[in-house]
Design an enzyme around this catalytic site. Structure first.
Site, PDB file in Angstrom:
ATOM      1  N   LYS A  54      73.819 -10.996 -23.031  1.00 15.69           N
ATOM      2  CA  LYS A  54      73.534 -11.024 -24.467  1.00 15.69           C
ATOM      3  C   LYS A  54      74.789 -11.268 -25.300  1.00 15.69           C
ATOM      4  O   LYS A  54      74.716 -11.272 -26.528  1.00 15.69           O
ATOM      5  CB  LYS A  54      72.882  -9.702 -24.891  1.00 15.69           C
ATOM      6  CG  LYS A  54      71.591  -9.387 -24.135  1.00 15.69           C
ATOM      7  CD  LYS A  54      71.116  -7.977 -24.408  1.00 15.69           C
ATOM      8  CE  LYS A  54      70.138  -7.507 -23.351  1.00 15.69           C
ATOM      9  NZ  LYS A  54      69.845  -6.072 -23.469  1.00 15.69           N
ATOM     10  N   PRO A 110      66.964  -9.613 -29.859  1.00 17.70           N
ATOM     11  CA  PRO A 110      67.544 -10.676 -29.064  1.00 17.70           C
ATOM     12  C   PRO A 110      67.919 -10.216 -27.659  1.00 17.70           C
ATOM     13  O   PRO A 110      68.751  -9.337 -27.489  1.00 17.70           O
ATOM     14  CB  PRO A 110      68.778 -11.103 -29.855  1.00 17.70           C
ATOM     15  CG  PRO A 110      68.938 -10.150 -30.967  1.00 17.70           C
ATOM     16  CD  PRO A 110      67.782  -9.234 -31.004  1.00 17.70           C
ATOM     17  N   GLU A 111      67.248 -10.789 -26.700  1.00 16.52           N
ATOM     18  CA  GLU A 111      67.642 -10.615 -25.310  1.00 16.52           C
ATOM     19  C   GLU A 111      68.145 -11.978 -24.843  1.00 16.52           C
ATOM     20  O   GLU A 111      68.378 -12.843 -25.676  1.00 16.52           O
ATOM     21  CB  GLU A 111      66.452 -10.097 -24.474  1.00 16.52           C
ATOM     22  CG  GLU A 111      65.962  -8.740 -24.978  1.00 16.52           C
ATOM     23  CD  GLU A 111      64.806  -8.162 -24.171  1.00 16.52           C
ATOM     24  OE1 GLU A 111      64.731  -8.422 -22.975  1.00 16.52           O
ATOM     25  OE2 GLU A 111      63.985  -7.449 -24.764  1.00 16.52           O
ATOM     26  N   ARG A 128      62.910   5.294 -26.088  1.00 13.74           N
ATOM     27  CA  ARG A 128      62.180   4.119 -26.541  1.00 13.74           C
ATOM     28  C   ARG A 128      60.825   4.132 -25.844  1.00 13.74           C
ATOM     29  O   ARG A 128      60.207   5.180 -25.739  1.00 13.74           O
ATOM     30  CB  ARG A 128      62.965   2.833 -26.320  1.00 13.74           C
ATOM     31  CG  ARG A 128      63.392   2.600 -24.894  1.00 13.74           C
ATOM     32  CD  ARG A 128      64.556   1.655 -24.826  1.00 13.74           C
ATOM     33  NE  ARG A 128      65.774   2.319 -25.329  1.00 13.74           N
ATOM     34  CZ  ARG A 128      66.971   1.822 -25.250  1.00 13.74           C
ATOM     35  NH1 ARG A 128      67.151   0.639 -24.709  1.00 13.74           N
ATOM     36  NH2 ARG A 128      68.027   2.472 -25.684  1.00 13.74           N
TER      37      ARG A 128
END
Length: 326
Positions: free
Chosen positions: A61, A2-3, A312
């Site tokens: 967010k 979720p952004e 990442r």
DNA sequence: CCCGGATCCTGCTGGC
DNA sequence: TGCCAGCAGGATCCGG
């Protein structure tokens, strides 16, 4: 993951269904998602019982339900958090962490002092006995109950409201613990020029800068890569080397990509469900680089590359976004 | 203060 | 077939 667009989809869903509802019970099934509530799970549950949700707002967010006692139920979805509205007899999700139930007779027939819920509840909208479930596999997210405060800029707030999804006025206050979060690119009160200046003042690389929630909020790994691709910028470019106009364009690209994603998320949204894998229609069709290593750049056909970035990954077109050190 | 790296979590995937 | 390393990543903490 979720952004901003995914969180906004959840916010709109909650605003539609739970504004005006009175919390009847709170069951904390796992302590970790409530870890930021220092007084503990029992206090969390006890203090929420009986409260009425008066609005649902967001900044970046962070998502919160404003309550009728100048506090907020603050939520962050982390990586895998979901807010689901389910009938009580629906089987518990494997990673159900917190369950909220509501009074059967609240909301729909009791006008609030201001003349009813200002947003959300349109005629015919009924919670219908459903309960709210916070489901979170990996528990990077969490819930807490905190006071609302006015931020130093005097305007405060994140994006709230907007029954039709139009650019919305900002909430008048933010929960304690959210003051450090910058406005996001969909916030109508965003001071773009000031944001450009702050970004350019950082001695770091451009991707790190736009992932910094204190500079611009709501951006995560996916939309960072997508916006950088649109702006033809390599993630490793130094922010201080970028002309103001380029940074301005990048912020505009962030706004465009997030607005498009939000539009997609809104269409397939039925019961507040946001897939953990982010597999709404948008992710199939809209992504240019994220998760597309080896596939052709939509602009020039050069195969997209995936590179390590801060524990990442980054995805880019090697032709459109050349390495600044090469 | 500013920057960057490690860490927290769980489930899935891929290599052997 | 089983095991385990690696990977996913947002926020926070900590060292330089």
């Amino acid at each position: 993951m979720p952004e901003l667009p995914e969180v906004e989809v959840v916010r709109r869903g909650l605003a539609r269904w739970v504004v005006g509802e009175r919390i009847a019970s709170v069951a904390v099934l796992h302590p970790r998602p409530v870890r930021k509530h220092v007084a503990g799970p029992d206090d969390f549950a006890a203090r929420l019982r009986g409260r009425v949700i008066t609005d649902v707002a967001r900044r970046g967010k962070y998502l919160w339900c404003e309550l009728d006692d100048d506090h907020a139920l603050l939520a962050h979805l982390g990586m895998s958090g979901q807010m689901l509205l389910e009938p009580p007899d629906a089987e518990d999700e494997k990673h159900l962490r917190v369950r909220f139930t509501f009074d059967a007779d609240a909301g729909d027939r009791e006008p609030s002092p201001g003349g009813g819920p200002a947003h959300g509840a349109a005629p015919g909208d009924h919670l219908g006995g459903r309960e709210l479930r916070f489901v979170d596999q990996r528990m990077f997210g969490g819930l807490s109950l905190v006071p609302l405060v006015t931020t130093p800029d005097g305007l405060a707030g994140g994006t709230g409201r907007g029954p039709g999804g139009e650019p919305a006025p900002s909430a008048p206050q933010v929960p304690v613990g959210v003051e450090h979060v910058a406005r996001d690119v969909l916030d109508p009160l965003l001071d773009v020029e000031a944001m450009v200046a702050r970004l350019r003042g950082r001695r770091t690389t451009v991707k790190r800068a736009i992932l910094d929630q204190t500079l611009v909020s709501g951006v995560g790994n996916i939309y960072a890569d997508e916006a950088l691709w649109r702006s033809r910028l390599n993630a490793e470019r130094a922010t201080s080397s970028l002309p103001a106009a380029v940074v301005l364009d990048l912020l505009e690209d962030l706004k465009v990509v997030m607005t498009e994603a939000l539009a997609q998320g809104g269409t397939s949204f039925d019961s507040l469900y946001v897939d953990v894998n982010g597999s709404s229609g948008y992710f199939e069709r809209g992504l240019a680089v994220y998760g597309r290593a080896g596939k052709p750049c939509p602009r020039c056909g050069t195969p997209i590359v995936r590179e390590a970035f801060a524990n990442r990954s980054s995805h880019r077109c090697p032709r459109c976004q050349p390495d600044p050190h090469a």
